[in-house]
Design a protein around this motif. Structure first.
Motif, PDB file in Angstrom:
ATOM      1  N   TYR A 415       0.856  -1.189   0.000  1.00  0.00           N
ATOM      2  CA  TYR A 415       0.000   0.000   0.000  1.00  0.00           C
ATOM      3  C   TYR A 415       0.888   1.234   0.000  1.00  0.00           C
ATOM      4  CZ  TYR A 415       1.057  -1.086   4.833  1.00  0.00           C
ATOM      5  OH  TYR A 415       1.698  -1.431   5.980  1.00  0.00           O
ATOM      6  N   SER A 416       0.264   2.416  -0.211  1.00  0.00           N
ATOM      7  CA  SER A 416       1.046   3.626  -0.452  1.00  0.00           C
ATOM      8  C   SER A 416       1.405   4.385   0.830  1.00  0.00           C
ATOM      9  CB  SER A 416       0.267   4.555  -1.394  1.00  0.00           C
ATOM     10  OG  SER A 416      -1.015   4.819  -0.843  1.00  0.00           O
ATOM     11  N   ASN A 417       0.478   4.494   1.781  1.00  0.00           N
ATOM     12  CA  ASN A 417       0.722   5.322   2.966  1.00  0.00           C
ATOM     13  C   ASN A 417       1.620   4.594   3.957  1.00  0.00           C
ATOM     14  OD1 ASN A 417      -1.223   3.445   3.410  1.00  0.00           O
ATOM     15  ND2 ASN A 417      -2.642   4.801   4.478  1.00  0.00           N
ATOM     16  N   LEU A 418       2.862   4.348   3.548  1.00  0.00           N
ATOM     17  CA  LEU A 418       3.801   3.600   4.373  1.00  0.00           C
ATOM     18  C   LEU A 418       4.304   4.441   5.541  1.00  0.00           C
ATOM     19  CD1 LEU A 418       5.395   0.959   4.693  1.00  0.00           C
ATOM     20  CD2 LEU A 418       7.151   1.922   3.230  1.00  0.00           C
ATOM     21  N   ASP A 419       4.511   5.744   5.331  1.00  0.00           N
ATOM     22  CA  ASP A 419       5.050   6.599   6.390  1.00  0.00           C
ATOM     23  C   ASP A 419       4.095   6.682   7.575  1.00  0.00           C
ATOM     24  OD1 ASP A 419       7.297   7.062   4.866  1.00  0.00           O
ATOM     25  OD2 ASP A 419       6.475   8.878   3.929  1.00  0.00           O
ATOM     26  N   GLU A 420       2.809   6.831   7.285  1.00  0.00           N
ATOM     27  CA  GLU A 420       1.824   6.902   8.373  1.00  0.00           C
ATOM     28  C   GLU A 420       1.806   5.615   9.188  1.00  0.00           C
ATOM     29  OE1 GLU A 420      -2.998   7.521   8.980  1.00  0.00           O
ATOM     30  OE2 GLU A 420      -2.075   7.763   6.993  1.00  0.00           O
TER      31      GLU A 420
END
Length: 573
Positions: A415-420
């Motif tokens: 998935y894309s929101n890895l930092d969160e």
């Protein structure tokens, strides 16, 4: 009394191996076949292969081989009853026991594939048979009235046959070197003991079962395929007789047929009416609608015939109905595999939800040119419902799915929101790290002791002679920089995100077991999330086990006893 005992002996022989022809059978057999034919389905059931002989050796061999046996013979016996089918009495079971019987035949297949017909087992069997054939004429076994028999003829005398035990193997293996007659046999058995087995050159999957001529031809091809020796060099000396081709057949007991087709079922509502296997839609059994539709398509011709013969039938199965069912089945069948996978409780499932949703969206439920209009509508409808469900989920549920996927080393970048997600995981690691730091684990000279940080009393340590390893270890610990919990959590995350993803077929729990010492804080978070089941199927199985435990005959069991019995039933093999 002797006459009755003789009849009982004949009856025992007949239920173990029923006569192949009526002419060879006893009058009692012919009479029982009319009135009590079900008796010949208990020990050796030639009708469908479901008998107590399988129940016995499946449970025994699965236990000793460590192979899981999902078949519940107690449940089958509980629902078994004798019903009349085509003028004869047969053993039937409840219609809901179809899946339990499939587990029986799947266990049979697993045992044959992984044990009985495994290539190493086949090679050892061939080597022992070859050794015994060479020793046949050189070993004499005394039978009744002092008659001597060889290994191959001892089967004709009961007294001699009972002496054919494992001691024959040991007798040959331990024979003296002066016995030249047994030298070749002894060498073969010694290779078996030393695990110097014949080499397996390869495996192929032919079309159909090869006959003796085809096997002989294969030996010739193998011998001819050997490279010719160079000029002046000695030949290898391998002939076609030194090759062995073993044919292995793996099926569910009825070759190409479905073994369940030979079983008869009764329903709870009509316990005396017998029907063949049928799949029924059940709201609490996921995937049952697709299985029911698939079964109707398979039996369309038989259903049409039954409806045509029934004058009172007001419905008919038309070709338009079959086309609609096929379109629905094509839309539901690809999803049923994922349904079964997410219903498991013996492996990690929660971390697979996001990857599966992505796969369904991009591939499985994506529109295809070959889809008919109804199939395309079904796919788009299912995809829209899935997207709406997970889009409308609370932030807590979305966070849970992201965290589950992140701590699985197979899918952490799906998935894309890895930092969160990394920030959320890092926060949990810091909290857990501070909680566990309240309890110190002190290791002194190889012994672990646990002491509370605020405790005033200290455990007296045993004095042991210091070793070179312990002295160097103290120096290494003293020189190591002390990191705070926040620094440790951040460092573990940086290293974890740089790790290569493991193969999707590997077990993430095994990966964490190996790497727990490298990621002590992150492994605690993984333990928290990876134990979550993706569906309620595991809970439903617990309810079913409890229902089988607390029966009307055992209604007085106290709750604590029920809890223990259910726990043992689910966790003991």
């Amino acid at each position: 009394m002797w006459h009755e005992a003789a009849e009982d002996l004949v009856f025992i022989k007949e239920i173990i191996k029923p006569p192949e022809a009526q002419e060879e059978s006893s009058p009692q057999y012919k009479e029982r076949l009319k009135k009590k034919s079900f008796l010949y389905e208990i020990v050796a059931n030639e009708r469908n292969g479901i008998d107590v002989d399988k129940f016995d050796y499946f449970a025994r061999d699965s236990y000793h081989l460590g192979i899981e046996n999902n078949f519940d013979h107690g449940r089958f016996i509980k629902f078994a009853r004798v019903c009349e089918v085509d003028g004869q009495k047969h053993i039937c079971t409840r219609d809901k026991e179809v899946n339990n019987l499939y587990d029986l035949f799947h266990t049979r297949y697993s045992l044959h594939r992984r044990a009985y017909q495994h290539k190493v087992v086949q090679i050892i069997e061939h080597m022992i048979a070859e050794a015994f054939l060479k020793a046949d004429k050189h070993i004499q076994i005394e039978g009744s009235e002092g008659t001597m028999f060889t290994l191959s003829t001892a089967i004709g005398d009961m007294e001699a046959y009972t002496k054919l035990t494992d001691c024959v193997f040991d007798q040959i293996l331990n024979s003296t070197g002066t016995e030249d007659d047994l030298r070749e046999t002894r060498e073969i058995l010694k290779k078996v003991v030393d695990r110097e087995h014949y080499r397996c050159l390869g495996e192929i999957k032919p079309e159909g079962t090869p006959n003796e001529d085809e096997i002989s031809q294969s030996r010739k091809h193998l011998a001819a395929a050997l490279p010719l020796p160079r000029e002046g060099a000695e030949a290898d000396g391998l002939t076609e007789e030194e090759f062995e081709v073993l044919a292995v057949t793996l099926d569910y007991g009825r070759k190409e047929e479905d073994p369940i087709d030979s079983m008869d079922f009764y329903s709870k509502k009509y316990p005396t009416q017998v029907n063949k296997k049928k799949e029924q839609d059940c709201p609490t059994r996921w995937g049952s609608k697709q299985k029911m539709i698939s079964r109707i398509i398979e039996q369309a011709r038989a259903i049409r015939q039954v409806l045509a013969d029934d004058r009172r039938a007001s419905i008919h199965l038309t070709w338009q109905d079959v086309d609609v069912l096929k379109a629905v089945n094509e839309g539901l069948e690809p999803v049923s595999t994922f349904t079964d996978a997410l219903s498991g409780d013996a492996y990690v499932t929660s971390s697979s939800i996001l990857p599966i949703l992505q796969l369904l969206k991009e591939d499985i439920l994506a529109p295809s040119e070959s889809d008919v209009e109804l199939t395309a509508q079904l796919k788009s409808g299912m995809l829209a419902k899935l997207e709406a469900k997970y889009a409308n989920d609370s932030k807590t549920a979305q966070k849970l799915l992201r965290n589950c996927t992140f701590v699985d080393p197979r899918y952490r970048e799906y998935y894309s929101n890895l930092d969160e997600t990394k920030r959320e995981i890092e926060t949990e690691m810091i909290v857990l790290g501070r909680q566990t730091s309240q309890v110190k684990i002190r290791v002194e000279e190889g012994e672990s002791t646990f002491a509370q940080q605020d405790a005033g009393e200290e455990q007296p340590a045993k004095k042991k002679k210091a070793t070179l390893a312990s002295l160097l270890a103290r120096r290494a610990v003293a020189a190591r920089p002390v990191l705070t919990v926040v620094e440790r959590a951040h460092a573990e995350l940086v290293v974890y995100t740089q790790e290569d993803a493991i193969d999707t077929g590997e077990n993430p729990l095994q990966w964490w077991k190996v790497n727990e010492t490298r990621f002590p804080l992150l492994s605690m978070v993984a333990r928290k999330y990876l134990c979550i089941c993706a569906s309620s199927a595991a809970s439903e199985r617990i309810f079913s086990t409890a229902g089988n435990t607390v029966t009307p005959q055992r209604a007085q069991i106290k709750p604590d006893k029920v809890n223990m019995l259910v726990f043992l039933a689910r966790n003991l093999d």
